[in-house]
Motif scaffolding. Structure first.
Motif, PDB file in Angstrom:
ATOM      1  N   GLU A 476      14.496 -13.115  -6.616  1.00  0.00           N
ATOM      2  CA  GLU A 476      14.928 -12.426  -7.829  1.00  0.00           C
ATOM      3  C   GLU A 476      16.319 -11.823  -7.694  1.00  0.00           C
ATOM      4  N   LEU A 477      16.791 -11.690  -6.456  1.00  0.00           N
ATOM      5  CA  LEU A 477      18.127 -11.170  -6.204  1.00  0.00           C
ATOM      6  C   LEU A 477      18.677 -11.900  -4.983  1.00  0.00           C
ATOM      7  N   SER A 491      26.549 -12.724  -6.615  1.00  0.00           N
ATOM      8  CA  SER A 491      25.149 -12.319  -6.620  1.00  0.00           C
ATOM      9  C   SER A 491      24.428 -12.910  -7.816  1.00  0.00           C
ATOM     10  N   SER A 493      20.933 -12.637 -10.149  1.00  0.00           N
ATOM     11  CA  SER A 493      19.842 -11.738 -10.528  1.00  0.00           C
ATOM     12  C   SER A 493      18.966 -12.428 -11.554  1.00  0.00           C
ATOM     13  N   GLN A 510      28.675  -8.152 -15.316  1.00  0.00           N
ATOM     14  CA  GLN A 510      28.264  -9.543 -15.122  1.00  0.00           C
ATOM     15  C   GLN A 510      29.275 -10.481 -15.765  1.00  0.00           C
ATOM     16  N   VAL A 556      12.333  -5.830  -7.132  1.00  0.00           N
ATOM     17  CA  VAL A 556      13.580  -6.246  -7.753  1.00  0.00           C
ATOM     18  C   VAL A 556      13.342  -6.189  -9.247  1.00  0.00           C
ATOM     19  N   SER A 558      14.838  -4.484 -13.408  1.00  0.00           N
ATOM     20  CA  SER A 558      15.899  -4.079 -14.323  1.00  0.00           C
ATOM     21  C   SER A 558      15.358  -3.011 -15.265  1.00  0.00           C
ATOM     22  N   THR A 584      25.053  -3.816 -15.422  1.00  0.00           N
ATOM     23  CA  THR A 584      25.438  -5.215 -15.595  1.00  0.00           C
ATOM     24  C   THR A 584      26.218  -5.489 -16.875  1.00  0.00           C
ATOM     25  N   ILE A 647      20.365  -3.487 -13.108  1.00  0.00           N
ATOM     26  CA  ILE A 647      19.480  -4.152 -12.156  1.00  0.00           C
ATOM     27  C   ILE A 647      19.313  -3.233 -10.952  1.00  0.00           C
TER      28      ILE A 647
END
Length: 652
Positions: A476-477, A491, A493, A510, A556, A558, A584, A647
């Motif tokens: 998930e990450l 990265s 996510s 992001q 993990v 958000s 993000t 996140i």
């Protein structure tokens, strides 16, 4: 035992099969104390039986093999032909439910300040067995409890001088053998095994005095291969015995279907070659190559400077060998890396430690488990960055706003070492970068485990491709860093689109870039990369850190900001001990909180993973909650703006 599977072993005998390799094999490093000490490696030998194989690493010293079948006082050495020796109250003095005990004396397995490696093999169907028998000089069948056909059998006469014959299923016939104590190539002698292949219940010895001399006593160590028997379904392999032939450049890639932690191999086609013994605790990685030899008493050799062009390196599905000799054939025994069990406690895979630097004094930082990743950050102003080092790569990467530099090889006094229980920081001026006298540091240590965390090192292809991981669940990450050149820490996510990425060493929001992950969501076995040079340049070398949610251990996730106090439920029963948060949809730092520095109902110290800023201690932005953590109304927009998206990564 953690598994409920059972296997009937003869009339009235029931043995519970463990699901995991960590219950039957251990590579454990220790330092002698010149007295008595207990080695706690989690292997129950007193109930189940097995073998402890010990070798001193720093001096010339015989190997020492103790097993439960021959009795606690009797030691054998694979580098000589001598009979077993009895050391009474010296040497290995006890087989315990969680390991074994050693003392100092005539048998040098506990000399003060000397370093040792121990390999413990527990008796277990489809893994390993120890058998003793008395020779008859006439062909005889010897019963065993391996529960599968042995792929490798090592025999030694115990009461007299004798060679160490080795049967290996890849040698080409039941008359073939190698010698564990010698460098000879494969040879033939029908009298050793009576030219009869072993079965799942017995092996055969012939008329040779080396395997069946009349009235002599013998011990046999039996190794299974790809027999299953492990994992929740009982079908996973944990040990493989096989062979391979190097190509015209002397290179070979061996697919085991799993990542190994221990490999012993020998060239069978050419004489003059030793039995190399490698393991991940001493240094079986992309940058470290520490070798011992079963047939030699030599101290451990450090071949780190040769690793770019020679040596053995593991990967997610097996191992590779470089410059081993064009066209040569090898046989091997390989054992799977653990743990295989999904953890239930966060303390078994994550540990935060706050400490003050000592400058010139070596320091040991205890995690309580064998860490695979160590991240350290200085808490005062003037730090050198956030240092990342993992056991697999064995070098240092650091993440800071002024540099996204490539991996570098640290000086000897700047290189901490990994152990079964933590990491050790050496003395010397360079170690001051994370051990400066009078400065405070925080150390975050992570252990690889299914459903929680994995590390994958790979070489880029320049084209859309996938790489295998061993999380067992969907990552998930993912943090990816190029090792051979300057590049950002891209990265992935799962909270974002698979066309999006966010940069670990940046405050940026992001961004969209389909070439990072090839617009492809990871699976439980692979993750995808595209053509971006930050994740997949042709011939570029990379490291990927993969995290997932594991019930009660890691989360993990958000959340959406409210501007008011809100609870982030991680599914924990105790509050989070580590929290990493990144906004993000807008700019923001990577905020880090941990229990070692304090996550309380009052002020909570924080650092930025992406910056060199001094730790801030006088704010109350994140609080504890039994299910995870809380973000307070006082938190700034980088943590809790109304409508903002965030996140996070948390560990219980």
């Amino acid at each position: 035992m953690s598994s409920t599977q059972q296997l009937l072993l003869g009339e009235g005998a029931v043995n519970v099969i463990p699901a995991y390799i960590e219950e039957v094999f251990s590579c454990f490093l220790y330092t002698g104390n010149g007295s008595t000490q207990t080695i706690t490696n989690g292997i129950d030998l007193s109930t189940n039986g097995g073998l402890v194989w010990i070798k001193q690493r720093v001096d010339t010293q015989y190997h020492s093999l103790y097993d439960t079948a021959r009795g606690i006082t009797n030691s054998l050495a694979t580098n000589v032909t001598a009979a077993q020796e009895s050391y009474g109250s010296y040497g290995v003095t006890a087989f315990n439910t969680t390991g074994f005990a050693v003392t100092h004396g005539a048998q040098a397995v506990n000399i003060n300040t000397k370093t040792y490696v121990s390999w413990t093999f527990r008796e277990q169907p489809k893994f390993f067995d120890v058998v003793t028998y008395t020779g008859t000089a006439s062909a005889q069948n010897i019963a065993h409890n391996l529960g599968s056909t042995p792929a490798c059998i090592i025999v030694k006469k115990t009461n007299d001088t004798s060679i160490w014959p080795v049967y290996h299923s890849s040698l080409g016939g039941a008359d073939k053998f190698l010698l564990l104590n010698a460098t000879d190539a494969v040879d033939s002698a029908a009298s050793l095994w009576n030219n009869t292949a072993p079965t799942s219940t017995q092996f055969t010895v012939g008329t040779s005095g080396s395997t069946n001399g009349s009235g002599n006593t013998f011990v046999a160590y039996l190794f299974a291969s790809n027999a299953g028997g492990f994992g929740l379904t009982g079908t996973d392999n944990v040990i493989s015995c096989g062979s391979f032939t190097a190509d015209g450049s002397g290179n070979a890639t061996i697919n085991l279907g799993y990542e190994p932690q221990w490999v012993m191999y020998k060239c069978s086609s050419n004489a003059g070659t030793d039995w190399e013994m490698n393991d991940t605790m001493r240094g079986l990685s992309l940058s470290t190559w520490r070798v011992l030899w079963a047939n030699l008493s030599n101290a451990e050799a450090d071949y780190d400077s040769y690793i770019a062009t020679q040596g053995i390196t593991p990967n997610s599905t097996g191992f590779s060998l470089k410059s081993a000799g064009a066209g040569r054939t090898f046989i091997y025994i390989a054992i799977r890396r653990g743990p295989m069990e999904v953890p239930t406690l966060g303390t078994t895979v994550f540990s935060p430690v706050a400490r003050s630097g000592t400058g010139t004094t070596a320091s040991t930082i205890t995690a309580g488990f064998a860490p695979d990743l160590h991240i350290v950050e200085q808490r005062q102003a003037g730090g050198n960055g956030t240092f990342w080092r993992n056991k697999f790569v064995g070098m240092l990467l650091y993440n800071q706003t002024t540099s996204n530099r490539e991996e570098f090889i640290p000086a000897a006094d700047f290189t901490e070492t990994f152990s079964n229980t933590g990491v050790s920081i050496p003395t010397g001026s360079n170690s001051n970068k994370f051990n400066y006298n009078g400065y405070d540091y925080v150390n975050w240590m992570f252990g690889r485990a299914p459903s929680v965390f994995d590390i994958v090192c790979y070489t880029g292809t320049g084209a859309n491709t996938t790489f295998t991981h061993n999380l067992g669940v969907i990552p998930e990450l993912i943090f990816v860093k190029r090792r051979d050149a300057s590049a950002a820490w891209d990265s992935y996510s799962s909270a974002l689109a698979n066309t999006a990425y966010i940069v670990l060493d940046s405050t940026a929001a992001q961004a969209t870039g389909a070439t990072r992950w090839n617009s492809t969501t990871p699976t439980s076995s692979v993750f995808s990369v595209g053509t971006s040079t930050t994740t997949n340049a042709s011939a570029g070398t990379y490291v990927a850190y993969l995290f997932a949610t594991c019930a009660g251990v890691s989360k993990v996730g958000s959340y959406t900001g409210t501007g008011a106090l809100q609870t982030v439920n991680c599914g924990f029963t105790t509050s989070a001990r580590f929290v990493l948060i990144k906004r993000t949809d807008s700019t923001g730092n990577w905020w880090v909180y941990d229990s070692a520095r304090g996550i309380t109902a009052g002020n909570d110290p924080y650092l930025f993973l992406n910056a060199l800023d001094t730790e801030v201690t006088n704010t109350n932005y994140v609080d504890t909650d039994t299910t995870g953590f809380k973000v307070t109304a006082a938190a700034p927009a980088e943590l809790n703006a109304n409508g903002g998206t965030y996140i996070f990564l948390a560990f219980a």
